[in-house]
Design an enzyme around this catalytic site. Structure first.
Site: not given
Length: 287
Positions: A95, A138, A141, A161
């Site tokens: 992200a 992300g 994911e 993260e």
């Protein structure tokens, strides 16, 4: 048994087809996504994350573009499967941290931040992730939201993260253990360490690993094979298989049986079995 549509439903279907046709013509103008059709007769939709200078970091506008592309291919009656890949050195390196850094808890809570990402799982057609480089945070994911993951031998997967003082927020603590088991997922989530493509294949995160120079072609071949089947039956089978991850075994088996029975109301089930008995190739009508 056939369902009778109301006049309103018919009008909505006609409007959706018109809207899809118009929107498809605007797809090349999407800022962070490239879209094209490939495979036999263009029956595979290819969606490419295209923010290469940022290693395809997943900012909100990119995710909006991604959902636009996926929904349009899902509505396209000629497309039977979708391939999602990245550009440059990454599938998606995570992200966009610069976008997230100033956010606070009240803002996240009010907006249910990242919830729109999971709209990917509502796509009825199978999505194959073709991971060509970094799939981190992300990016990993998003790959796990796809139905299958295929990887270049240069691919790297990870949930880093923890090194940023936070935790995965789009499925890294939930989908990853289901894919590779608790201990391995816990190790990845708590250390932030990456794994390579062959380890990801060994652990069950990735279906297959291909050489870097043809991994995308090989993934498209698999998507093309899926797209050659009845689109209706493929969607039903996807729903039944996903039930294994979303319910207890008894509930999943009941869902499977219900959907299996439902296929006997379709023309494609009749055609498939008739073609088998007559020793010929089936001609699917997707109904």
């Amino acid at each position: 048994m056939a369902l009778k549509l109301s006049q309103w439903s018919v009008r909505m279907l006609q409007f959706n087809r018109w809207s899809t046709s118009r929107l498809m013509s605007t797809l090349p103008e999407l800022e962070y996504i490239k879209v094209e059709k490939c495979g036999t007769d263009g029956r595979v939709g290819l969606v490419t994350l295209h923010r290469p200078k940022a290693l395809n970091a997943l900012c909100s506008p990119l995710m909006d573009d991604l959902m636009t592309a996926l929904k349009l291919f899902d509505a396209d009656q000629k497309v039977g499967a979708i391939v999602l890949t990245g550009s440059g050195k990454a599938f998606a390196a995570g992200a966009d941290i610069k976008e997230m850094q100033p956010r606070d808890f009240p803002e996240n809570f009010r907006e249910n931040f990242l919830s729109q990402w999971t709209d990917m799982v509502k796509i009825s057609k199978p999505i194959l992730a073709a991971v060509n480089g970094f799939a981190l945070g992300g990016g990993c994911e998003v790959a796990m939201m796809c139905d299958m993951i295929y990887a270049s031998e240069k691919a790297k997967f990870g949930q880093p993260e923890i090194t940023l003082g936070t935790i995965p927020g789009a499925g890294g603590t939930q989908r990853l253990p289901r894919a590779i088991g608790k201990s391995r997922a816990m190790e990845m989530n708590l250390t932030g360490d990456m794994i390579d493509a062959h380890t990801a294949e060994k652990w069950g995160l990735v279906a297959r690993v291909f050489p870097a120079d043809n991994f995308l072609d090989e993934t498209i071949k698999i998507a093309d094979k899926i797209a050659s089947k009845s689109k209706l039956t493929v969607a039903i089978c996807k729903q039944a298989t996903n039930a294994a991850y979303e319910s207890a075994l008894s509930e999943g088996l009941a869902t499977e049986k219900r959907l299996f029975h439902a296929t006997f109301a379709t023309q494609d089930r009749k055609e498939g079995m008739t073609a088998f008995v007559e020793k010929r190739e089936p001609v699917w009508q997707d109904n």
